[in-house]
Design a protein around this motif. Structure first.
Motif, PDB file in Angstrom:
ATOM      1  N   VAL A  89      -0.556  23.340  -3.976  1.00 30.18           N
ATOM      2  CA  VAL A  89       0.070  25.242  -4.731  1.00 30.18           C
ATOM      3  C   VAL A  89      -1.645  25.900  -5.153  1.00 30.18           C
ATOM      4  O   VAL A  89      -2.015  27.008  -4.049  1.00 30.18           O
ATOM      5  CB  VAL A  89       0.737  25.383  -4.731  1.00 30.18           C
TER       6      VAL A  89
ATOM      7  N   CYS B 216      -3.480  28.245  -3.010  1.00 28.84           N
ATOM      8  CA  CYS B 216      -3.208  29.749  -3.772  1.00 28.84           C
ATOM      9  C   CYS B 216      -5.166  30.046  -2.819  1.00 28.84           C
ATOM     10  O   CYS B 216      -5.029  31.851  -2.739  1.00 28.84           O
ATOM     11  CB  CYS B 216      -2.769  30.045  -4.618  1.00 28.84           C
TER      12      CYS B 216
ATOM     13  N   SER C 132       6.407  22.986  -4.643  1.00 31.41           N
ATOM     14  CA  SER C 132       6.399  24.352  -5.119  1.00 31.41           C
ATOM     15  C   SER C 132       5.197  23.227  -5.876  1.00 31.41           C
ATOM     16  O   SER C 132       4.361  23.717  -7.190  1.00 31.41           O
ATOM     17  CB  SER C 132       7.300  24.587  -6.315  1.00 31.41           C
TER      18      SER C 132
ATOM     19  N   ARG D 102       3.257  28.601  -0.846  1.00 31.49           N
ATOM     20  CA  ARG D 102       4.656  28.389  -1.188  1.00 31.49           C
ATOM     21  C   ARG D 102       5.352  27.976   0.547  1.00 31.49           C
ATOM     22  O   ARG D 102       5.699  26.471   0.712  1.00 31.49           O
ATOM     23  CB  ARG D 102       5.253  28.317  -2.566  1.00 31.49           C
TER      24      ARG D 102
END
Length: 346
Positions: A294, A298, A289, A283
């Protein structure tokens, strides 16, 4: 008109930042892959690595080391690290808490407990276990721990107290696991202690294929949930107005995060702090976000983080190998502390 232009300019800068972040993550990931292939008791030159990867190997020993040992290990580290990070992001979304994660909430420990119990029972009878049984066992353990956390969340208002409850659940599950492993007689069962500390060693190509199937399924489902996740980030009322079935959405988040964390625990044992630290770092790096950005971030971030930690775990004190959780805790815990301190000042 000026406001529209400023908004468009801001979106363009945001998009450019995300693109640069993705490119940087991919470049870092490629470098770590080659570094992991090369590092070990038998160092290989870049030309040897390329020759082995493209089937032009002259050294059969090096070929065996790369294809049968190092490649399955690094691929499992990438895939499991990626889905563990995505699982952490889903849990943070569900609890609306930046320090929620499979390890902190005791979900990984619950999965570890049930897997250990199942392995002890079956191995004690001389019955070999397949990947499906391990994943199902870990999934059941994840759901048990998640159930206790959800019960606590209904009675505890403070998110800090909820995290404490999750940590306590994790300690209870770990204590039960350690107790049954301590009194196990069979040599194979005693080796569960090493697995319970977390490790990517010993993973075969068959395991990698199963992990790949779970990863593809999990990432596809996570991307399908990206839109309702984005709506819920703006509040439940807004999400309902956008047609999101909140109850079904929460069940889907719980099941998906449990499946992903269960897969990690089944093959590599519990791995700490990846599911908390990496989503927060992504983030920050991406400056957004938005789940569509994301979630893949991730995955790539978790893959790179676990590749780096596994490299350190197996080389820094070679031939002694550290548990992967030891290394991830060293790098991940400071990030969690920083987040908690910053959150307390806001």
């Amino acid at each position: 008109m000026k406001h529209v232009q400023e908004s468009y300019s801001s979106e363009s800068r945001q998009r450019l930042r995300v693109q640069i972040s993705y490119i940087s993550l991919l470049v870092l990931l490629i470098l770590l892959v080659f570094w992991n292939i090369n590092a070990g008791s038998v160092p290989l030159s870049p030309s040897e690595i390329l020759g082995i990867l493209f089937g032009n190997a002259e050294n059969e020993v090096a070929y065996h080391i790369v294809w049968d040992i190092r490649l399955p290990r690094l691929l499992s580290a990438m895939l499991l690290g990626g889905i563990l990070s995505v699982s952490g992001f889903l849990l943070q979304t569900f609890f609306a808490n930046p320090i929620a994660g499979p390890f902190v909430l005791g979900i990984s420990s619950g999965a570890k407990m049930v897997v250990a119990l199942v392995m002890i029972v079956f191995l004690g009878k001389g019955i070999a276990l397949g990947s499906t049984v391990l994943i199902l066992s870990a999934f059941i353990g994840s759901l048990i721990s998640m159930g206790f956390v959800l019960v606590c969340s209904g009675r505890v208002r403070s998110m800090a107290m909820l995290v404490v409850c999750g940590v306590m659940i994790g300690y209870i599950c770990s204590a039960i696991t350690d107790f049954v492993v301590t009194f196990a007689d069979d040599a194979k069962i005693v080796n569960l202690h090493n697995w319970s500390m977390g490790s990517f060693s010993g993973i075969s190509w068959e395991n990698v294929r199963v992990i790949t199937v779970v990863t593809v399924f999990g990432m596809a489902m996570a991307m399908l949930l990206a839109k309702p996740i984005g709506a819920c980030q703006l509040g439940e009322e807004y999400a309902r107005s956008m047609g999101v079935n909140i109850r079904r959405f929460r069940v889907e988040l719980i099941l998906l995060s449990s499946i992903l964390s269960a897969c990690v625990t089944a093959f590599a044992g519990p791995i700490s702090f990846v599911g908390i630290a990496v989503p927060q770092l992504i983030r920050r790096i991406f400056g957004t976000s938005k789940p569509l950005f994301v979630i893949p971030g991730c995955f790539f971030g978790g893959a790179g983080f676990c590749l780096l930690c596994d490299l350190i775990a197996r080389t820094i004190f070679a031939p002694t190998e550290l548990s992967i959780s030891t290394v991830t805790a060293v790098f991940g815990a400071p990030v969690v502390i920083w987040m908690m301190v910053k959150r307390s000042h806001n």
